[in-house]
Motif scaffolding. Structure first.
Motif, mmCIF file in Angstrom:
data_model
loop_
_atom_site.group_PDB
_atom_site.id
_atom_site.type_symbol
_atom_site.label_atom_id
_atom_site.label_comp_id
_atom_site.label_asym_id
_atom_site.label_seq_id
_atom_site.Cartn_x
_atom_site.Cartn_y
_atom_site.Cartn_z
ATOM 1 N N SER A 22 0.817 -1.214 0.000
ATOM 2 C CA SER A 22 0.000 0.000 0.000
ATOM 3 C C SER A 22 0.851 1.265 0.000
ATOM 4 C CB SER A 22 -0.906 0.035 1.241
ATOM 5 O OG SER A 22 -0.129 0.265 2.404
ATOM 6 N N PHE A 24 1.505 2.857 2.502
ATOM 7 C CA PHE A 24 0.818 3.699 3.473
ATOM 8 C C PHE A 24 1.295 3.274 4.861
ATOM 9 C CE2 PHE A 24 -2.958 5.010 5.990
ATOM 10 C CZ PHE A 24 -3.021 6.336 5.593
ATOM 11 N N VAL A 26 1.641 3.530 8.897
ATOM 12 C CA VAL A 26 0.835 3.971 10.032
ATOM 13 C C VAL A 26 1.581 3.624 11.320
ATOM 14 C CG1 VAL A 26 -1.403 3.796 11.195
ATOM 15 C CG2 VAL A 26 -1.267 3.506 8.708
ATOM 16 N N CYS A 53 -2.942 -3.859 11.545
ATOM 17 C CA CYS A 53 -2.901 -2.397 11.663
ATOM 18 C C CYS A 53 -2.054 -1.984 12.864
ATOM 19 C CB CYS A 53 -4.311 -1.854 11.832
ATOM 20 S SG CYS A 53 -5.407 -2.197 10.440
ATOM 21 N N ASN A 79 0.107 8.786 10.261
ATOM 22 C CA ASN A 79 0.330 8.031 9.028
ATOM 23 C C ASN A 79 1.080 8.868 8.011
ATOM 24 O OD1 ASN A 79 -1.586 9.479 7.257
ATOM 25 N ND2 ASN A 79 -3.128 8.599 8.595
ATOM 26 N N ASN A 81 1.432 8.648 3.670
ATOM 27 C CA ASN A 81 1.119 7.987 2.420
ATOM 28 C C ASN A 81 2.221 8.307 1.416
ATOM 29 O OD1 ASN A 81 0.054 6.966 0.064
ATOM 30 N ND2 ASN A 81 -2.009 7.747 0.442
ATOM 31 N N CYS A 89 -6.895 9.892 7.664
ATOM 32 C CA CYS A 89 -7.358 8.507 7.706
ATOM 33 C C CYS A 89 -7.721 8.147 9.136
ATOM 34 C CB CYS A 89 -6.256 7.574 7.200
ATOM 35 S SG CYS A 89 -6.793 5.872 7.029
ATOM 36 N N SER A 90 -8.980 7.832 9.349
ATOM 37 C CA SER A 90 -9.417 7.414 10.684
ATOM 38 C C SER A 90 -9.145 5.922 10.857
ATOM 39 C CB SER A 90 -10.900 7.702 10.856
ATOM 40 O OG SER A 90 -11.669 6.894 10.002
ATOM 41 N N CYS A 92 -9.640 2.028 11.098
ATOM 42 C CA CYS A 92 -10.580 1.164 10.381
ATOM 43 C C CYS A 92 -11.586 0.552 11.348
ATOM 44 C CB CYS A 92 -9.823 0.075 9.617
ATOM 45 S SG CYS A 92 -9.147 -1.245 10.655
ATOM 46 N N TYR A 111 -6.360 11.172 15.581
ATOM 47 C CA TYR A 111 -5.893 10.668 14.285
ATOM 48 C C TYR A 111 -5.892 11.811 13.273
ATOM 49 C CZ TYR A 111 -10.885 10.531 13.191
ATOM 50 O OH TYR A 111 -12.197 10.868 12.993
ATOM 51 N N GLU A 114 -8.697 15.742 7.630
ATOM 52 C CA GLU A 114 -8.475 16.615 6.469
ATOM 53 C C GLU A 114 -7.893 17.970 6.853
ATOM 54 O OE1 GLU A 114 -8.731 16.081 3.188
ATOM 55 O OE2 GLU A 114 -9.389 14.014 3.455
#
Length: 132
Positions: A22, A24, A26, A53, A79, A81, A89-90, A92, A111, A114
C-alpha cells in the motif's frame, strides 16, 4: 494531551512500518490506565488479510505486557502515504472494535483528519459497537 508526547512516539513507530504493497505507513501509540506507553506500526503481508494495523499491533503488545485487564486511556495514530495522497485517515472498523474491547467510552483517540488532527472518543468512533 498527556505529558507524554504520544504523537512523537507514534511517528517513531511509523518509521518501522512494513507497507510495501500500500505504501501507506501507520504508527500508533497508546497510553494505558496503568501509565504505560506501547507503540505499534502496520505490518502488511502479500496475503492482505493477514496484515495487521498499527492500532491493533500496539494494543496486542499492551495486553501481552499488562495482561487481559489492560485498559486504554489514550490512543494516537499517525500516518504517511508515500503515494502523495492526503494523510487523513481514521482507524478502520476492525481497529475501532478492537479499541472498544479495552476502553472506557471516554478513551481519547487522536488521528489525522483533512484539516489537522481529529480528537474524539472511542464511543463517538463506534457508537454501536458489538457487545455480548
Amino acid at each position: 494531551m498527556t505529558e507524554i508526547d504520544l504523537k512523537a512516539k507514534a511517528r517513531d513507530a511509523m518509521a518501522n512500518a512494513y507497507s510495501p504493497y500500500s505504501r501507506f505507513k501507520v504508527g500508533a501509540a497508546i497510553l494505558t490506565e496503568a501509565g504505560n506507553v506501547f507503540t505499534g506500526c502496520n505490518v502488511e503481508n502479500i496475503s492482505y488479510g493477514l496484515s495487521i494495523c498499527a492500532e491493533r499491533n500496539a494494543i496486542v503488545h499492551a495486553v501481552a505486557v499488562e495482561g487481559p485487564g489492560m485498559k486504554l486511556k489514550e490512543i494516537v495514530v499517525t500516518n504517511h502515504n508515500e503515494n502523495g495522497d492526503s494523510g487523513a485517515c481514521s482507524p478502520c472498523g476492525a481497529c475501532r472494535q478492537f479499541m472498544i474491547e479495552f476502553s472506557s467510552p471516554s478513551t481519547q483517540v487522536t488521528y489525522p483528519g483533512e484539516s489537522g488532527d481529529v480528537v474524539t472518543t472511542v464511543k463517538k468512533l463506534l457508537p454501536e459497537s458489538f457487545r455480548f
